[in-house]
Structure formats: structure tokens, C-alpha cells
Design a protein around this motif. Structure first.
Motif, mmCIF file in Angstrom:
data_model
loop_
_atom_site.group_PDB
_atom_site.id
_atom_site.type_symbol
_atom_site.label_atom_id
_atom_site.label_comp_id
_atom_site.label_asym_id
_atom_site.label_seq_id
_atom_site.Cartn_x
_atom_site.Cartn_y
_atom_site.Cartn_z
ATOM 1 N N MET A 173 -9.589 -0.743 -4.503
ATOM 2 C CA MET A 173 -8.274 -0.164 -4.223
ATOM 3 C C MET A 173 -7.371 -1.214 -3.561
ATOM 4 O O MET A 173 -7.826 -1.970 -2.704
ATOM 5 N N ALA A 174 -6.105 -1.226 -3.996
ATOM 6 C CA ALA A 174 -5.169 -2.221 -3.455
ATOM 7 C C ALA A 174 -4.897 -1.952 -1.974
ATOM 8 O O ALA A 174 -4.866 -0.798 -1.544
ATOM 9 N N SER A 175 -4.702 -3.020 -1.204
ATOM 10 C CA SER A 175 -4.360 -2.855 0.220
ATOM 11 C C SER A 175 -2.956 -2.285 0.337
ATOM 12 O O SER A 175 -2.146 -2.384 -0.595
ATOM 13 N N VAL A 176 -2.674 -1.696 1.494
ATOM 14 C CA VAL A 176 -1.330 -1.149 1.729
ATOM 15 C C VAL A 176 -0.287 -2.264 1.581
ATOM 16 O O VAL A 176 0.825 -2.026 1.081
ATOM 17 N N PHE A 177 -0.657 -3.503 1.942
ATOM 18 C CA PHE A 177 0.313 -4.600 1.815
ATOM 19 C C PHE A 177 0.507 -5.000 0.347
ATOM 20 O O PHE A 177 1.603 -5.386 -0.054
ATOM 21 N N SER A 178 -0.549 -4.887 -0.473
ATOM 22 C CA SER A 178 -0.372 -5.156 -1.906
ATOM 23 C C SER A 178 0.530 -4.094 -2.523
ATOM 24 O O SER A 178 1.292 -4.382 -3.454
ATOM 25 N N MET A 179 0.445 -2.881 -2.005
ATOM 26 C CA MET A 179 1.327 -1.813 -2.512
ATOM 27 C C MET A 179 2.784 -2.110 -2.126
ATOM 28 O O MET A 179 3.705 -1.830 -2.894
ATOM 29 N N ILE A 180 2.982 -2.719 -0.960
ATOM 30 C CA ILE A 180 4.340 -3.142 -0.574
ATOM 31 C C ILE A 180 4.816 -4.240 -1.528
ATOM 32 O O ILE A 180 5.932 -4.193 -2.046
#
Ligand code: AMP
Length: 130
Positions: free
Chosen positions: A1-8
């Protein structure tokens, strides 16, 4: 799962952006310990900063330096402190924090500013980054 920062990085969740280039992004910490508390991240997902290859790490620090110089102009303070923690979000990041004394660097004193304040601070910092 992508990190919250990758989602940003992917634009899937919003941030208060202050600077970016093709490899790195700087945005306000959502719960600042001081107004102007900025996070600098590589766009590439790498969990631990000290796993970055030397060349990328040096480029990353040089980008953070540029952000720190603008941050100091936008948020008058004695120093911009730099910290690496990484216990909460497994995506390498540097904390840049405007401080006037040691006590300002208190990660147990997270604040919550209004969206309006965050937007205005981000715009002020962005305008000072060359
Ligand atoms: P650490 O991983 O311990 O260095 O802390 C991660 C930091 O990221 C904390 O200071 C959080 O307030 C901040 N943070 C977590 N999620 C977000 C987000 N969506 N936008 C901005 N900052 C965040």
C-alpha cells in the motif's frame, strides 16, 4: 500500500505545498510543532532516509537547504532546525522547523492551525523560495 506521502505526491490527498521539483516535494506538516513546520520528501517512495543512495541523499539535502533558506525569510526566527524521525510515516522525510529556542522543537506539542492560516503560511514560504 502506498504511503500517505506517496498519495500526496500522486495528488490523491491534498497538501499545503511550498516547493517542488521533479524529484522532491515540500509541504506543511499538518500538525506543526511551530507555524511553518515543513516536511521535505523524495517523490520516489523510499521508507528510510539513510537507505537513499548517496547521490540522491545529497540532492535531497540540497533541496531541503533551498526550502530552509526561504522558510527562514518567510517565518522570522533564530534558526531553521532540521530533524529526521520517521516513526509515524514510512516514507523518508526531513522536518524543517522555525525555532527561537530549544523548547520550540517539541514533537509532543503538535498544533492545529486553520486551513486559512495554513494556506497563507504556505504561500508566504513558497514566495521566498528561489
Ligand atoms: P514522523 O514519521 O515521526 O517523522 O512524523 C510524521 C509527520 O508527518 C508528523 O509530524 C505528522 O504530523 C505529519 N503528517 C502525517 N500525515 C500528514 C499529512 N497528510 N500531511 C502533512 N503532514 C502529515
Amino acid at each position: 500500500m502506498a504511503s500517505v506521502f506517496s498519495m500526496i505526491v500522486a495528488g490523491e490527498i491534498p497538501c499545503y505545498k511550498v516547493a517542488e521539483n521533479d524529484k522532491f516535494l515540500a509541504f506543511l506538516d499538518i500538525n506543526p510543532v511551530m507555524p511553518g513546520h515543513t516536511l521535505v520528501i523524495p517523490k520516489r517512495e523510499v521508507s528510510y532516509i539513510f537507505d537513499m543512495p548517496d547521490e540522491e541523499y545529497v540532492e535531497f539535502e540540497l533541496f531541503a537547504k533551498k526550502v530552509a533558506l526561504g522558510l527562514k525569510k518567510a517565518m522570522p526566527c533564530v534558526r531553521i532546525a532540521e530533524a529526521v524521525i520517521g516513526l509515524e510515516v514510512p516514507h523518508a522525510h526531513i522536518h524543517l522547523i522555525p525555532i527561537n529556542n530549544e523548547g520550540d522543537m517539541n514533537f509532543r506539542n503538535k498544533q492545529s492551525l486553520s486551513g486559512e492560516e495554513m494556506s497563507s503560511i504556505a504561500a508566504r514560504i513558497a514566495s521566498e523560495i528561489k
